[in-house]
Design a protein around this motif. Structure first.
Motif, PDB file in Angstrom:
ATOM      1  N   GLN A  31      29.827  39.842  39.154  1.00  0.00           N
ATOM      2  CA  GLN A  31      30.711  38.747  39.576  1.00  0.00           C
ATOM      3  C   GLN A  31      31.354  39.134  41.062  1.00  0.00           C
ATOM      4  O   GLN A  31      31.441  38.103  41.747  1.00  0.00           O
ATOM      5  N   ASP A  32      31.723  40.439  41.236  1.00  0.00           N
ATOM      6  CA  ASP A  32      32.423  40.705  42.431  1.00  0.00           C
ATOM      7  C   ASP A  32      31.388  40.610  43.592  1.00  0.00           C
ATOM      8  O   ASP A  32      31.514  40.217  44.609  1.00  0.00           O
ATOM      9  N   ASN A  33      30.303  41.276  43.243  1.00  0.00           N
ATOM     10  CA  ASN A  33      29.005  41.250  44.369  1.00  0.00           C
ATOM     11  C   ASN A  33      28.758  39.791  44.475  1.00  0.00           C
ATOM     12  O   ASN A  33      28.538  39.579  46.086  1.00  0.00           O
ATOM     13  N   ALA A  68      30.418  37.308  44.565  1.00  0.00           N
ATOM     14  CA  ALA A  68      31.569  36.585  45.200  1.00  0.00           C
ATOM     15  C   ALA A  68      31.591  37.078  46.754  1.00  0.00           C
ATOM     16  O   ALA A  68      31.767  36.487  47.693  1.00  0.00           O
ATOM     17  N   ASN A  69      31.369  38.526  46.794  1.00  0.00           N
ATOM     18  CA  ASN A  69      31.263  39.125  48.135  1.00  0.00           C
ATOM     19  C   ASN A  69      30.133  38.337  48.962  1.00  0.00           C
ATOM     20  O   ASN A  69      30.265  38.155  50.113  1.00  0.00           O
ATOM     21  N   LEU A  79      30.094  47.519  42.079  1.00  0.00           N
ATOM     22  CA  LEU A  79      31.006  46.462  41.516  1.00  0.00           C
ATOM     23  C   LEU A  79      30.222  45.758  40.567  1.00  0.00           C
ATOM     24  O   LEU A  79      29.134  45.713  40.420  1.00  0.00           O
ATOM     25  N   SER A  80      31.092  44.877  39.890  1.00  0.00           N
ATOM     26  CA  SER A  80      30.478  44.015  38.762  1.00  0.00           C
ATOM     27  C   SER A  80      29.703  43.105  39.497  1.00  0.00           C
ATOM     28  O   SER A  80      29.569  42.675  40.766  1.00  0.00           O
TER      29      SER A  80
END
Length: 134
Positions: A46-48, A50-51, A43-44
């Motif tokens: 940013q997505d990581n 957020a996770n 994932l990007s």
């Protein structure tokens, strides 16, 4: 539905993980867990991130510290957490955030536990898995 499994190459990559702690350990027994790259799907950043923020909210009052987990040369690194929670809770969080595996440290020894099946390997003493640059 096809049962998901961790291939041997990926398991071996997990088993060779090293850690970089920037703060004191959260206690004598703790899990090392991340929410990065669910099911090893990249994932990007940013997505990581957020996770991982959602994962961190699950720790409640447990003591935790950030840790970087990566290969021996630290060419591959994932932002993770060392958190003072029991193995069962760590595995449940790993499953919730679609992780293949988590690490558990007990008696200064690192164990690699699958979140998918009952696979578990003892990886040796934590002090030998601390990343040192240079």
């Amino acid at each position: 539905m096809e049962k998901y499994q961790i291939d041997d190459r990926l398991w071996q990559a997990y088993a060779s993980t090293h850690f970089l702690f920037s703060q004191p350990l959260p206690g004598p027994e703790f899990s090392i867990i991340t929410a990065w790259n669910p099911r090893s799907c990249r994932l990007s950043y940013q997505d990581n991130k957020a996770n991982n923020e959602r994962l961190c909210q699950q720790f409640n009052t447990s003591r935790w510290t950030p840790v970087l987990a990566g290969d021996a040369a630290f060419e591959w690194v994932e932002e993770s957490f060392a958190v003072a929670i029991c193995l069962e809770l760590a595995l449940n969080l790993g499953r919730k955030f679609e992780q293949n595996a988590i690490f558990y440290v007990q008696n200064k020894t690192v164990f690699l536990h699958s979140c998918i099946d009952s696979r578990c390997d003892e990886l040796g003493v934590l002090s030998e898995r601390i990343y040192v640059s240079g």
